[in-house]
Structures are given as structure tokens and as C-alpha cells.
Enzyme design. Structure first.
Site, mmCIF file in Angstrom:
data_model
loop_
_atom_site.group_PDB
_atom_site.id
_atom_site.type_symbol
_atom_site.label_atom_id
_atom_site.label_comp_id
_atom_site.label_asym_id
_atom_site.label_seq_id
_atom_site.Cartn_x
_atom_site.Cartn_y
_atom_site.Cartn_z
ATOM 1 N N HIS A 57 0.825 -1.207 0.000
ATOM 2 C CA HIS A 57 0.000 0.000 0.000
ATOM 3 C C HIS A 57 0.859 1.257 0.000
ATOM 4 C CE1 HIS A 57 -3.125 -2.786 0.986
ATOM 5 N NE2 HIS A 57 -2.620 -3.066 2.169
ATOM 6 N N HIS A 219 -6.739 -4.480 -1.425
ATOM 7 C CA HIS A 219 -6.004 -5.752 -1.455
ATOM 8 C C HIS A 219 -6.354 -6.565 -2.679
ATOM 9 C CE1 HIS A 219 -6.350 -4.581 2.785
ATOM 10 N NE2 HIS A 219 -5.142 -5.068 2.894
#
Ligand SMILES: Nc1ncnc2c1ncn2[C@@H]1O[C@H](COP(=O)(O)OP(=O)(O)O)[C@@H](O)[C@H]1O
Ligand SMILES: Nc1ncnc2c1ncn2[C@@H]1O[C@H](COP(=O)(O)OP(=O)(O)O)[C@@H](O)[C@H]1O
Ligand SMILES: [Mg+2]
Ligand SMILES: [Mg+2]
Ligand SMILES: [Mg+2]
Ligand SMILES: [Mg+2]
Lengths: 357, 221, 357, 221
Positions: A57, A219
């Protein structure tokens, strides 16, 4: 699968090493267990602000370690929560006499790991508080789900809490600001493409040449629904509309009580947005979308917010809370008051956010 | 037959092998309703367990505890804390014992499962690993109560785990990452329920291989 | 083709509008002809630093307009040089009494447009100088080609020249620093994927699932050669090796002489890198590559440079000189002396680069 | 037949139409050895020319000048400045004239081409638009010298441009973006050479449509 990697096993290790080599003045990285802390330790009487989560991320969270934001970050494997021992080791590596705030994105794995770590740290005499970030309106309820995911608002919470801690606020005030920031925030995202988890080697989901996925997480999870590709203005209306039309969002959250030395359940409510609200707007790239397109999305958002009498007082446009090389974007709006804005504006110097210093 | 430290080592080595074999399958299940890491997480964690156990000595409780802490620090994700907790709790339940009979094993596994439920707060039907654990331990209890030998009892536990695993197929997830999908989570097996089944299948396999049974009463009567 | 756009015709317009909406304190955008200038005009006696080029490379150049860097930028259509009238209008919109430096990337279209604009501005009494940036070692000679392309070094030239201009240096010194920066710089890039020019709607070139393209430019031009995908360390060795092993590079450049009021040809030479050199290193994402992978590339570069006794004294890791959503990266190394480093470190406040203010 | 402002307007409208039709083809050629924008650039520019000319009055030189400045400010890229220069120079060469005969036209086109060469410094064989322009104007000169009528002369110019265009196929580019490719630029037509051919073909077409020829000498002799 083509990526800039040497081998699937070494990815997180090498990326962290690169980060440390690029920013020795700001941070240092410890390995096994992995964590990142500032290279210039802050004052001993500063509240420590710690976060963490799966890798993939970036710049979240590692890129937010530095003056005015995080004291430490715990990176898990790609898209996998960090482990409790990482969190414990990270907290033990920073000054913690004034207490520690743990900022946790609301994913079962992250919550479980941070809860475990909190209990272990408490046993070692650390005074701590926890704040769970859960801003993703794509997840509709919390009765039948693990609750809303923590996405873009994590940046706002880390910046505002980090600014307050740097200014010398006490643990309770820092935690309260973090909670207030989360309760003022909502996000939603969409993808033009999936992403490829390195160890898997193939895209997590497949989109046709003219399809977009609405309500994605960070995700590569499939989202809420799949639509034919629409114009940017329509995409923005979908995301910002869902954010601004969202009713009050109530859920029961477990927070650690340092007084009682145990978990307490509290009901927290995000009030809906209302005309006249002042907001910080984040137009966030998912990793594979170029900056130029994000600015066009910001333009759409400005017009949309004007139509709803929502006043954007600060903005951030760029890839900040990403999902590997996924193409797409998310919008986060955070309602702010003067105090929050003050700590948002406060000086910050991290790899990914830097201003006024 | 009694369970001792080396039995548990065998179990974990077999489980590690089977989970390694199922890695791609588990990850593929997790890709459908989660984030495509369950196979990787679990395989990494159990490989680390085997490595740690090889290096360390230790009796029954020591082996279980090292397994729990190793899973906790190497798996990551929801399943890491949950499986880790399972073994740490089970270790505490057998502290000081050198061996376990079937009833003692069942009791220890129950305490492990309580750890999972206390942390994860999932109930049967939420489409999680609990859907494999709970019926498996119920079947184990039943078999033990009816006097089945260890191998037979663990065989019925594994069979119940398999049925529990399969029961997750039509369910809508209410916990974990899959819950974000709402109705779209139906029609897929829960990856954690599958890894739990593999774990319990390995336990039955090791017991079956362990040779001559005590308590053939149920089988013969 | 999936992009965050409303329609092919409006892309550049809307992206610029978004940029202006996001950064009203820093810049304003004029349309028809399009240009970007600072919103707070600098002192009347500051040398103006102006650049420009095709769109699709953001944040270059528009994201570098602001204090300590550019006074103005001229964005062309996607991957298409700006037109002479844009450049003239941009220069006429900034204080220019102390002279104007035009920073031109070496592409035939850009060079022709800036030359045309320079002649027109000269006729209007503007004192100006030009510097052509040509740092891409993937282009081998200048006798048989249009010469090396301007890529990553453009950032270094704009920052160092901009810093010098902000500090009050005169036009000749600013131009000399810009030229010195270019002559100390070399770059090379590779792609994991092509990019899609919006008006075309299909990828410019096609790579197989295991192929990479070495020596690409920033317009989706095919590169030098195509190879099977290799490890990141090998990719880095390919790029950094080509940069460090490059011999002296000589070419004849046309520069505008404000004294003579005409073009003069001068032979310019990049000396090769040598052990002990101090460099600024840019690990640049092409637009679709996530930051995490760029940090891993920076790690590789650090080890490679250590092996050659090249000392990286400053670094920048991120997508700065991009080609739409192309996946891949480029490396730029700029040899610096104390003066260049001083102006590199000088305060800057633009949408894409900000430090010490 | 003499060339006047409305003839030039016809030429440019026809060219704009043909270039619009060839837009995808030109862009595809540019994708192979450049940056995939030539068709877009040129089509955008000539569409703007037609729009501007429709709105403005103007004689021969005014039309040519407005064409040049419009191309310069709307095409972008290398070809924008080069084509723009061509028309600005040609306009200057015919300043004040209301009409042109074939020889005067040829002279103006030569001055335009000089503008291209002076700015771009390309020679024949460098794989650029000059490879179409140069032989075309040579053929035009020859036809005019041998007394051909305007339509026939422009027809031979277009044919020579076509041959020149085709001559770029095997060449290795030495100028412009295609030169970065080195040997890999061979085997592709140069997009600018193609657009120049289209421009000259439109000129011949308009002359052919313009009806009764003056100077049939060459054709009949
Ligand atoms: N609250 C919970 N209680 C019990 N099991 C859970 C819970 N949440 C998730 N799980 C189990 O964990 C599995 C997912 O594990 P894994 O993929 O390793 O973690 P993550 O979801 O963090 O990526 C699910 O398939 C489910 O069986
Ligand atoms: N130096 C030059 N002299 C003459 N023509 C040139 C030169 N450089 C490029 N060209 C022409 O310009 C064409 C490319 O135009 P275009 O694609 O619009 O611009 P760009 O290359 O800037 O993208 C080439 O095909 C070639 O014919
Ligand atoms: Mg995970
Ligand atoms: Mg998972
Ligand atoms: Mg171009
Ligand atoms: Mg082109």
C-alpha cells in the site's frame, strides 16, 4: 508476471532496505521482525504514534514515518497484516513514556494482531490507546460483516494524530483527535484493473476491456459491483455520491482502556455529511494510475462538491494508499474543524508527505 | 495409543507438508473471496514451525507453545493470530503433561478453539474456520464418549471437519475479509475452513499411521 | 481503453483545470493558448525560467511550477510539443525584465517550437537564453539521429536553474548552471508495458508477458531492444551500467545568443562519469509502476554505484518524468559540484517537489 | 488556369478532408517509428485551418499566411512548425499577388520547402517529409519547364511525391523521432512523407477538378 523485483521472497525486505537507503535522515528499518522508526528519536515525553499493516500500500505506512506523523510503522508481508511480535518490537524501539497510540486499519487480521500486541504491551507496563480506522462506505453494514475497511482516511488520521503528538498533546487528546478524524471520514474507490500479488503471479480478479469494479478495497478484493466503463464525471459521482449520501454509520468498536487495563466496547457513529461542511479531500491513486488522470478526477470532485455545498479546504492528489499496481482511484472526504485543520497544516517531514519544513 | 511430543511433531510435519501442497489451492480460494494470501501465509507459517521444532527440543506443551508463537509471528493475517492462539491455548491446557489420551486431547483442542472464538468472535455459520473446527470437535467428543480408539475418533473428527468445510460453500460470510462481498461470497469454500480441515486430516493420518490402537471397543462393538 | 477521462478531446484541458483547482496558492492556468504560471508573481528582477513539452509526462513540467523552480510551463497535447504561440504567451505572462531561460527537451518538435518562439520573443525585445536537455544514453550518437532525448535530467536542470534564479543569479549564470547540470547528467529507462495514447486508444507497442523493452523514451516510442524479463538487479545493471560506461558525448547544439541576436552553434561535451563522482540519483517511475518497486530499484542502484565508487549524495524516488500509465522505470545520475548541490537543496514549493518551506 | 485564393481554399479543404480520412493510418505509421500522434496532429491542424479560413476573408497571400500561423499554433510536434513555416514562407513569397501561374506556384512552393529545410535541417534520404517535397517540386519544375498545364504539372508533382514517399520505406531515419530507432526504423514509411504526399495529391485533385486547362502544349506536343 513482470515486476521490478529480484524474487518473490525478498520483495518486502528489499523495498524496505531501499526506503532506508533513500531516507537515512528520516528513518531506519529493523529486520526480523521488520519495523520502521524515525532515525532521530523524538523527545522522550512525546506521545508515540504507531501504525502498520500489510505491505503493498506504499507510501502507507512506511512513507509516513518522520517528524509530525508516525513514530513507527510495522509492515506485514504483501497484503498480510503484521504479526503481534512486530508491533511489540516496534513500540519497544520508540520513546513511550508519554503513552502510545496504535492506529489500526479495520481488517480482521490487523485488528487481531494489534489487539494481541496491545495486551502484551500492557503486560509490560506500556500505557496505550487504540483507534480503528474504518472509512470505506463500500461495505454497507457492520452487523453482517467485519465492518467497514480502513482505507484513505488512515492518512488523515495519521497526519492529524501525528501533528497533535508532535505539538505535545497528551495521549487522550491525540487518541480523541484520531477518533474524531476517523468519524469525520468516508471513502470509496474503484478499479480499472486488478493487481497481481507477487507470490501468486496472476491478477486477483479479471476485468474485461470495458469494465470497472466499484467499491474495491486495497487488497485486490473484488468490489461491490462491476459496471461498464463510464466517464470520469460519472465515476466521481458514483464515489462521491456514495460518500455524501451515506447515512449515519454506527458500530460497536473495541478500544483498549489504559485505565481499566482491558478492552471496552463503545458505540461510535459517523454523522452524515451536510451542506456547509468543510472537508479535506484526498483523490488517491491505486498505484497504476498516472497523476495527470488523478488531477482530472480532482476537477470532477470539485464540481461535484460545489453542487452539494461541501467546501474543500485542503486537498491531496496522488498515490498515497495503494494496492500494488492496480489502476483506479479512491476518494476520501474528511470533515474538519479548526483544531483538526491546525494539526493537518502542522509541519511534517516524511518520505511521502512534507510541508512547512 | 497415547499422544506425546513426537506424535505432535509428526502431526505438524504432516500438516506442513499437506498445507504446502495445498498452497496454490488455498490461495486461489482466498483470491475468490479474500485477498489471495491464505495459502502463502499458512504454508510460510507451518514451514517455519517445522524448522523451529527441528531446532528445539521440548515436550508436548513446549512443542505446542512453540508452534503457537511461531505461527503468531510468521503467518500474518487473521488466520495467523487465530491459529497461533489455538496452539498457545492448547499448550497452556496440557502444561506439565507428557502424554494425552483421546479425552485429554479433545479437551485441549476445545480450549484451543475457545481461543479462536474469543479473539475472532465468529459463530458457526459465519463462514470461517470455526465451521470446520466446531463440528470436528463435536464428532471427536462423540467418538470418545462412545469409546472409539484415538485413530477412529480422529477419523470421525476429520470427516466432520470435511463436512463442516463443505458446509461453508453456500454460506454468506459474516466475518473476515470475505464478509465485504456480502451475497457474492456464497458459492465459494472458505479458505480457513479448508486449511483447518487439512490440519485435522493430518492429525487423523498420523494417528492411523501410529499403529496398534488401544480401545477397539467402539470398532468391534 | 479505460482511463479516468471524460473524453479524448478534453483530457489536457480538464487535467490542467484540476491542477489549478488543487493548487491555487501555487499556480494558475491560462487556456487557449494553454500555459501555467505562478499565482504569486516573483520579483520583477528575477530571471524567468520557462519550460514546456507534450502532456502525459506529469508531474513534468506543470507540477514543477512554483517557488524555487519554474515560472511557467507550456503543455502541448498528449506527447506533442507545445506550439510557438503558447510559449510566447507564457513568457509574456511572467516578469521578464531580468531575462528568460527557456529549458527545452531535445525532441525535434520541441526544439523547433522553442526556436520559433525565441525568435518571436527576441523581436519583441525579450532577452533570453536557451538550454537543450539531452540526457538519454539509449540514443547512441547525434550524427545520425536527432540527438539524445531529454528525459529525467530535465527535473534536475529545472530545479537547479530554478533555485539559482530564485536566489537572484543573473541570466548568464542561470543558463550556465542549467547547461552544466545537463552536461553532468545521463539517463536510461526500460518498460514493462507500453502506454496507450488516449486519442489512439490502443497500446503503442506490444510486449509479451515475459518481455521488457530497454532504452525506451517517454512517449511510448519503441526502445533500443527487447529482452526477456530479468531480475531487478539485472535491470538496474543494464541501465546504470549504460550510464556509467558511456564515453564522452559530444554534439553541436544551437543556442540563442542574446548578444548577437541569433543562433550560435556550440560543441558541448558530457564527460564520462568517474570513480569518486558525487551524484544526485533519480529513480523515476514511468507512471504505472508502484512506489514500493521503485524503492527496491533504488536499493539495487545504491549497490551498483557502490561497486563503481559513485557517491550518491541526494536522491529522488518516484514518478516524476512519466509516459502516461507505462510500467517501468528510468535512472538518471547527475554529477554535482557544491554550487549545483546548493541550488538543488534550496527551498522549493511546487505541486510535485517541496522542501524547506 | 491560374491559382487564386479560392483555389487555395479548395486545396486546403480537400487536404483537410483527405488527412482526416488518413488520420488513423498516419497515426499508425507514427506508432511504428514515432510517438503515434502524427495523424491526430495533422488532422487537428487542418481542421482548424478550414474553420479559420471559413471565418476569415482574404486573398491568396492572406489565405496562405493564415494557414501557416494556424498550423503553427494547432498542430504541435515537429510537423506543426515545419508545415506552418512552409505556408508562412510561401505566403511571403506571393505577397500582393492575386493569382499565380504554374511557374509562380512552383517558385512559392520552393520557398516554402526552403523554410522546412532551414528549420529542420533535413536532407533528402533522411526519411522525412523532405523526401516527398523535394522530388515533387523537382518534377513540378520539370513539367512547367516542358510547358505542361497546371493540372498535368501538379499531377506529375503528386506522382513524384508518391514515389518519394515510397522511397522512405527502406531508409534508416536520421532526423526526427524515428531516428532514435536506428536500423529499426527501416521497413516503415515516414508518416510526414505520407502526409506531404496527401497534401500534394489534394493539390493535383483540385487542379484537375478546376476544369479547362491553359497550356495544353505539353500534353498535345
Ligand atoms: N473472525 C474470524 N474468526 C474466525 N476465523 C476467521 C475470522 N476472520 C477470518 N477468519 C478465517 O481466516 C481466513 C483467512 O485467513 P488469511 O487469508 O490468512 O487472513 P486475511 O483474511 O487477513 O488475509 C478465513 O478464510 C477465515 O476462515
Ligand atoms: N528535422 C526534420 N525535418 C523535416 N521533417 C521532419 C524533421 N523531423 C521530423 N520531421 C517530419 O515530421 C514527422 C513527424 O511529425 P509529428 O509526428 O507530427 O511530430 P513529432 O515527431 O514531434 O511527434 C516525421 O514523420 C517527419 O516527416
Ligand atoms: Mg491478508
Ligand atoms: Mg487472506
Ligand atoms: Mg509528438
Ligand atoms: Mg509524432
Amino acid at each position: 508476471m513482470k515486476k521490478l523485483i529480484n524474487g518473490v521472497e525478498r520483495i518486502v525486505y528489499e523495498q524496505l532496505e531501499g526506503l532506508a537507503l533513500a531516507h537515512p535522515q528520516l528513518l531506519r528499518v529493523a529486520f526480523d521482525p521488520h519495523y520502521i522508526v524515525r532515525s532521530r528519536p523524538p523527545a522522550a515525553n512525546k506521545v508515540a504514534v504507531i501504525s502498520g499493516g500489510g505491505s503493498g500500500h506504499e507510501p502507507l505506512h512506511s512513507g509516513f514515518v518522520g517528524y509530525g506523523m508516525l513514530d513507527g510503522a510495522c509492515p506485514g508481508a504483501v497484503f498480510t497484516s503484521p504479526t503481534p511480535d512486530q508491533i511489540v518490537a516496534c513500540v519497544q524501539a520508540v520513546p513511550r513514556a508519554a503513552g502510545v497510540l496504535l492506529i489500526v486499519k479495520n481488517y480482521t487480521g490487523d485488528v487481531l494482531s494489534f489487539e494481541m500486541a496491545a495486551e502484551l504491551l500492557h503486560m509490560e507496563g506500556v500505557t496505550l490507546r487504540t483507534v480503528v480506522v474504518d472509512d470505506d462506505v463500500a461495505v454497507k453494514d457492520s452487523l453482517y460483516t467485519a465492518g467497514r475497511r480502513g482505507v484513505g482516511a488512515t492518512l488523515m488520521v495519521e497526519k492529524i494524530a501525528g501533528g497533535a503528538a508532535e505539538a505535545g498533546c497528551g495521549l487522550d487528546q491525540v487518541a480523541e483527535l484520531a477518533r474524531r478524524t476517523n468519524l469525520g471520514s468516508r471513502s470509496m474507490g474503484l478499479a480499472l484493473s486488478s493487481c497481481t500479488v507477487p507470490a501468486v503471479g496472476a491478477p486477483t480478479f479479471a476485468l474485461a476491456a470495458d469494465e470497472i469494479e466499484i467499491g474495491i478495497g486495497i487488497h485486490g478484493e473484488p468490489g461491490q459491483k462491476r459496471l461498464p466503463c463510464v466517464t470520469l464525471d460519472e465515476m466521481t459521482a458514483l464515489l462521491a455520491g456514495a460518500i455524501l449520501d451515506d447515512g449515519p454509520y454506527a458500530r460497536v468498536e473495541r478500544e483498549w482502556s489504559p485505565q481499566q487495563g482491558e478492552w471496552v466496547e463503545c458505540t461510535l457513529v459517523n454523522p452524515p455529511f451536510a451542506a456547509g461542511d468543510r472537508v479535506i479531500a484526498l483523490v488517491n491513486g491505486m498505484g497504476g494510475t498516472p497523476l495527470s488522470e488523478l488531477y482530472a478526477a480532482y476537477r470532477s470532485l470539485v464540481y461535484f462538491c460545489r453542487g452539494r455545498d461541501i467546501q474543500i479546504v485542503r486537498n491531496l492528489v496522488g498515490p498515497y494508499v495503494t494496492a500494488l499496481e492496480m489502476a483506479g482511484f479512491s476518494i476520501t472526504l474528511t470533515r474538519v474543524d479548526d483544531e483538526m485543520l491546525h494539526f493537518w497544516d502542522a509541519p511534517v517531514h516524511t518520505p511521502a508527505l512534507r510541508w512547512r519544513m | 495409543m497415547l499422544i506425546d511430543g513426537s506424535f505432535v511433531r509428526n502431526w505438524l510435519a504432516t500438516a506442513a507438508h499437506d498445507l504446502q501442497e495445498a498452497k496454490a489451492y488455498l490461495t486461489q480460494l482466498d483470491a475468490a473471496i479474500g485477498d489471495a494470501d491464505h495459502g502463502l501465509n499458512i504454508a510460510r507459517g507451518f514451514a517455519a514451525v517445522v524448522e523451529k521444532l527441528d531446532a528445539a527440543g521440548g515436550e508436548l506443551d513446549g512443542v505446542l507453545k512453540l508452534t503457537g508463537t511461531t505461527l503468531m509471528s510468521t503467518v500474518g493475517g487473521a488466520s495467523g493470530v487465530l491459529y497461533g492462539n489455538f496452539f498457545v491455548r492448547a499448550a497452556a491446557a496440557v502444561a506439565g503433561k507428557q502424554t494425552l489420551d483421546a479425552a485429554q486431547l479433545a479437551a485441549a483442542l476445545h480450549i484451543g478453539l475457545e481461543g479462536i472464538i474469543q479473539r475472532g468472535r465468529a459463530a458457526v455459520g459465519d463462514k470461517t474456520m470455526v465451521d470446520s473446527w466446531a463440528p470436528a470437535l463435536e464428532a471427536l467428543d462423540g467418538a470418545v464418549a462412545s469409546g472409539a480408539g484415538l485413530a477412529a475418533a480422529l477419523q470421525s473428527a476429520a470427516a466432520a471437519a470435511e463436512a463442516g468445510m463443505n458446509s461453508t460453500l453456500p454460506l454468506v460470510a459474516k466475518k473476515g475479509r470475505a464478509s465485504y462481498l456480502g451475497e457474492r461470497s456464497a458459492g465459494h469454500l472458505d479458505p480457513g475452513a479448508v486449511s483447518t480441515y487439512i490440519l485435522l486430516r493430518a492429525l487423523a493420518t498420523v494417528a492411523a499411521q501410529a499403529g496398534p490402537e488401544g480401545g477397539e471397543r467402539a470398532a468391534s462393538g
